[in-house]
Design an enzyme around this catalytic site. Structure first.
Site, PDB file in Angstrom:
ATOM      1  N   LYS A  38      34.043  62.115  41.651  1.00  0.00           N
ATOM      2  CA  LYS A  38      34.915  62.261  42.815  1.00  0.00           C
ATOM      3  C   LYS A  38      34.886  60.998  43.681  1.00  0.00           C
ATOM      4  CE  LYS A  38      36.419  66.450  42.194  1.00  0.00           C
ATOM      5  NZ  LYS A  38      37.825  66.755  42.020  1.00  0.00           N
ATOM      6  N   PRO A  61      37.669  68.609  50.722  1.00  0.00           N
ATOM      7  CA  PRO A  61      37.172  69.927  51.117  1.00  0.00           C
ATOM      8  C   PRO A  61      35.721  70.144  50.700  1.00  0.00           C
ATOM      9  CG  PRO A  61      38.434  70.120  49.111  1.00  0.00           C
ATOM     10  CD  PRO A  61      38.511  68.666  49.541  1.00  0.00           C
ATOM     11  N   VAL A  64      35.331  75.444  48.168  1.00  0.00           N
ATOM     12  CA  VAL A  64      36.525  76.215  48.488  1.00  0.00           C
ATOM     13  C   VAL A  64      36.318  77.669  48.078  1.00  0.00           C
ATOM     14  CG1 VAL A  64      39.009  76.419  48.110  1.00  0.00           C
ATOM     15  CG2 VAL A  64      37.933  74.155  48.153  1.00  0.00           C
ATOM     16  N   SER A  76      33.276  77.175  42.977  1.00  0.00           N
ATOM     17  CA  SER A  76      32.648  77.619  44.227  1.00  0.00           C
ATOM     18  C   SER A  76      32.312  79.102  44.186  1.00  0.00           C
ATOM     19  CB  SER A  76      33.564  77.330  45.416  1.00  0.00           C
ATOM     20  OG  SER A  76      33.841  75.955  45.505  1.00  0.00           O
TER      21      SER A  76
END
Length: 134
Positions: A38, A61, A64, A76
């Site tokens: 990322k 974020p 999530v 998540s």
């Protein structure tokens, strides 16, 4: 938040904001491969946008959570489920959480608001794993 909050400087009471960037060397040393991917992807996007004169906005974020459309669970939700059903050991950590509807709304605002620019961290709440399980 993977591309934002992972570096040696993160202390327990640190306030993390959009000016932070995860340290690729630290991520590699710690074998945080998801975080590294990322981080490198966002860095490449910013470099490409600058070279091409493109306006870019990144949305970062936390984990999530909330209603989902697909028939399977996401990463998540799987993390929470694994804690609840005992499939994973109970970690001593605090995580950043955000509702999927807030993430969707942030994307709409980033597209529709002319003054939107830069990076946005999306965190609705920080909670220790013990609070999540409760």
């Amino acid at each position: 938040m993977a591309a934002v909050a992972f570096n040696r400087e993160l202390k327990k009471d640190a306030v993390v904001d959009e000016s932070w960037f995860s340290d690729p060397r630290f991520c590699e040393e710690q074998k945080f491969w998801y975080v590294l991917s990322k981080t490198l992807a966002e860095d490449a996007a910013w470099k490409f946008a600058k070279e091409q004169g493109i306006n870019i906005i990144t949305i970062n974020p936390g984990f999530v959570i909330g209603p989902f459309l697909q028939p399977s669970i996401n990463l998540s939700v799987e993390m929470v489920l694994n804690l609840v059903n005992g499939a994973e050991s109970f970690p001593d950590g605090t995580h950043r959480w955000v509702d999927v509807r807030d993430v969707a709304y942030a994307h709409i605002l980033a597209f529709e608001v002319p003054s939107a620019s830069g990076r946005y961290c999306l965190v609705g709440r920080s909670a220790h794993a013990s609070q999540v399980v409760r």
